[in-house]
Design an enzyme around this catalytic site. Structure first.
Site, PDB file in Angstrom:
ATOM      1  N   TYR A 139      39.328  46.579  54.597  1.00  0.00           N
ATOM      2  CA  TYR A 139      40.614  47.268  54.655  1.00  0.00           C
ATOM      3  C   TYR A 139      40.553  48.558  55.478  1.00  0.00           C
ATOM      4  O   TYR A 139      41.590  49.056  55.921  1.00  0.00           O
ATOM      5  CB  TYR A 139      41.110  47.599  53.242  1.00  0.00           C
ATOM      6  CG  TYR A 139      41.444  46.399  52.397  1.00  0.00           C
ATOM      7  CD1 TYR A 139      41.376  45.103  52.892  1.00  0.00           C
ATOM      8  CD2 TYR A 139      41.834  46.553  51.072  1.00  0.00           C
ATOM      9  CE1 TYR A 139      41.676  44.008  52.121  1.00  0.00           C
ATOM     10  CE2 TYR A 139      42.142  45.456  50.274  1.00  0.00           C
ATOM     11  CZ  TYR A 139      42.056  44.192  50.812  1.00  0.00           C
ATOM     12  OH  TYR A 139      42.362  43.105  50.023  1.00  0.00           O
ATOM     13  N   LYS A 184      28.790  38.595  47.885  1.00  0.00           N
ATOM     14  CA  LYS A 184      28.605  37.320  48.596  1.00  0.00           C
ATOM     15  C   LYS A 184      27.282  37.413  49.344  1.00  0.00           C
ATOM     16  O   LYS A 184      27.187  37.235  50.565  1.00  0.00           O
ATOM     17  CB  LYS A 184      29.783  37.071  49.550  1.00  0.00           C
ATOM     18  CG  LYS A 184      29.808  35.668  50.160  1.00  0.00           C
ATOM     19  CD  LYS A 184      29.954  34.567  49.128  1.00  0.00           C
ATOM     20  CE  LYS A 184      30.050  33.207  49.845  1.00  0.00           C
ATOM     21  NZ  LYS A 184      29.969  32.087  48.887  1.00  0.00           N
ATOM     22  N   ASP A 217      32.722  33.645  44.779  1.00  0.00           N
ATOM     23  CA  ASP A 217      33.389  32.360  44.636  1.00  0.00           C
ATOM     24  C   ASP A 217      33.178  31.783  43.239  1.00  0.00           C
ATOM     25  O   ASP A 217      34.116  31.300  42.597  1.00  0.00           O
ATOM     26  CB  ASP A 217      32.945  31.373  45.715  1.00  0.00           C
ATOM     27  CG  ASP A 217      31.451  31.427  46.014  1.00  0.00           C
ATOM     28  OD1 ASP A 217      30.745  32.210  45.368  1.00  0.00           O
ATOM     29  OD2 ASP A 217      31.002  30.669  46.895  1.00  0.00           O
ATOM     30  N   ASP A 241      40.221  43.398  44.867  1.00  0.00           N
ATOM     31  CA  ASP A 241      41.655  43.184  45.003  1.00  0.00           C
ATOM     32  C   ASP A 241      42.023  41.773  44.559  1.00  0.00           C
ATOM     33  O   ASP A 241      42.946  41.547  43.774  1.00  0.00           O
ATOM     34  CB  ASP A 241      42.045  43.412  46.471  1.00  0.00           C
ATOM     35  CG  ASP A 241      43.546  43.502  46.675  1.00  0.00           C
ATOM     36  OD1 ASP A 241      44.306  43.453  45.685  1.00  0.00           O
ATOM     37  OD2 ASP A 241      43.968  43.616  47.836  1.00  0.00           O
ATOM     38  N   ASP A 245      43.802  40.526  40.707  1.00  0.00           N
ATOM     39  CA  ASP A 245      45.068  39.802  40.678  1.00  0.00           C
ATOM     40  C   ASP A 245      44.900  38.460  39.977  1.00  0.00           C
ATOM     41  O   ASP A 245      45.774  38.018  39.213  1.00  0.00           O
ATOM     42  CB  ASP A 245      45.604  39.584  42.093  1.00  0.00           C
ATOM     43  CG  ASP A 245      46.345  40.803  42.624  1.00  0.00           C
ATOM     44  OD1 ASP A 245      46.226  41.882  42.017  1.00  0.00           O
ATOM     45  OD2 ASP A 245      47.045  40.678  43.649  1.00  0.00           O
TER      46      ASP A 245
END
Length: 357
Positions: A139, A184, A217, A241, A245
């Site tokens: 971001y 990851k 994942d 983020d 959610d």
């Protein structure tokens, strides 16, 4: 106690939910003898319309002077494809205030079990905190595009990772002493640095904390199949983020999730996770509970008012228990934004009266 609260209502349903949150703040002042001075400023789409800037200098100045900042929401589809986007105002504000960590609590309520598609037995006892790095990663990295190519750069330093992991470990020490670090690392160099740094911080500085590692994942699956197994989840900006959610499904709606963005010092930025929801703006049906619970986080983390924060959370729990479910939690739509806000006020008042009896 006297405190200055900067209020940035923003776009979409932001003004509607902020109104209910401020009603709660005003009632707390009456009940507990505090003075909350509220000053308003523009951000996002409303600021672009007024000043051609999603984050005017006057807004930054007010937020720097304030003890805490309450934000409604930013964003609207009419700005899609334009250089000036409402969301840029929020990203810049986090940077201007040096807010580098975001806290997103996820706690299930028995009264909302039917609102979640997850099997009830998976929801019992879920009480976790997602600790998200806030000013690094994709971001904030270098980006660009032409007609046929685009790029976004993910960059992290060891220091950026370490300060967020420390906060996660400190919080775990006051809870279940369990931290799950999500990355990851099987693919990304930034994630390998993240995992290495998290391991070092936990081993050297927090030997009583159990640190687990997980890939983002698989974590996306575990979060909805065994959520009660987790306590503190710490991760980088984009992963946090997305996962936070996703976690909204555990409590039934994004309209139930508050957040706190913190840095060095007491001042923080508090906002509901749900976004601007322009499709329902102006209809009076937005869920105000996330904004009200964001006020509870503001009281706890910026003002040090622990009892008042707990009173707000208890009042929301009581309103839910008594069936005051907004449309996102109950499709009948009988409870609108103002009714839900009033339900919390009534339960705050009842608690205060009982305490004085």
């Amino acid at each position: 106690m006297r405190s200055l609260i900067a209020v940035l209502s923003g776009d979409g349903v932001g003004p509607e939910v902020c109104e209910q949150a401020l009603r709660v703040l005003e009632k707390l002042g009456e009940l507990y003898g505090h003075t909350f001075e509220v000053r308003r400023a523009a951000i996002g789409g409303e600021a672009i319309d007024a000043a051609d800037d999603p984050l005017p200098a006057a807004t930054v100045e007010l937020c720097r002077d304030a003890d805490a900042v309450l934000l409604g929401a930013v964003g609207h589809p009419r700005f899609d494809g334009q250089d000036l986007r409402p969301e840029n105002g929020l990203l810049r504000l986090r940077s201007e205030l040096e807010l580098f960590v975001n806290l997103r609590p996820i706690r299930t309520h028995e009264s909302l079990t039917d609102a979640s598609p997850i099997r009830p037995e998976y929801l019992h006892g879920v009480d976790l905190m997602i600790v998200r790095e806030l000013t690094g990663g994709l971001y904030y990295g270098e980006r660009g595009r032409d007609a046929d190519r685009a790029f976004d750069t993910c960059v992290y330093t060891r220091a950026e990772i370490a300060r967020v992991v420390r906060i996660a470990c400190q919080m775990a020490g006051e809870r279940r002493q369990l931290v799950t670090s999500v990355d990851k690392a099987n693919v990304l160099d930034t994630s390998r640095l993240w995992r290495e740094t998290a391991s070092t911080i936990a081993a050297d500085e927090f030997p009583d904390i159990t640190l687990e590692h997980g890939l983002v994942d698989s974590m996306a699956m575990h979060l909805v199949t065994r959520p009660a197994d987790f306590d503190i989840i710490v991760t980088e900006n984009m992963f946090g983020d997305i996962l936070s959610d996703e976690a909204a499904v555990l409590v039934g709606s994004l309209g139930m999730l508050p957040s706190a963005s913190l840095g060095i010092g007491q001042r923080g930025l508090y906002e509901p996770v749900h976004g601007s929801a322009p499709d329902i703006a102006g209809q009076g049906v937005a869920n105000p509970y996330a904004a009200i619970l964001s006020v509870a986080m503001l009281l706890r983390h910026s003002l040090g008012l622990q009892a008042e924060a707990a009173a707000v959370e208890a009042a929301v729990d009581a309103a839910l228990h008594d069936g005051f479910l907004p449309r996102d939690l109950d499709s009948t739509g009988a409870i609108d934004t103002a009714i839900a806000g009033s339900a919390v006020l009534e339960r705050l008042q009842a608690t205060a009266v009982a305490g004085k009896a």
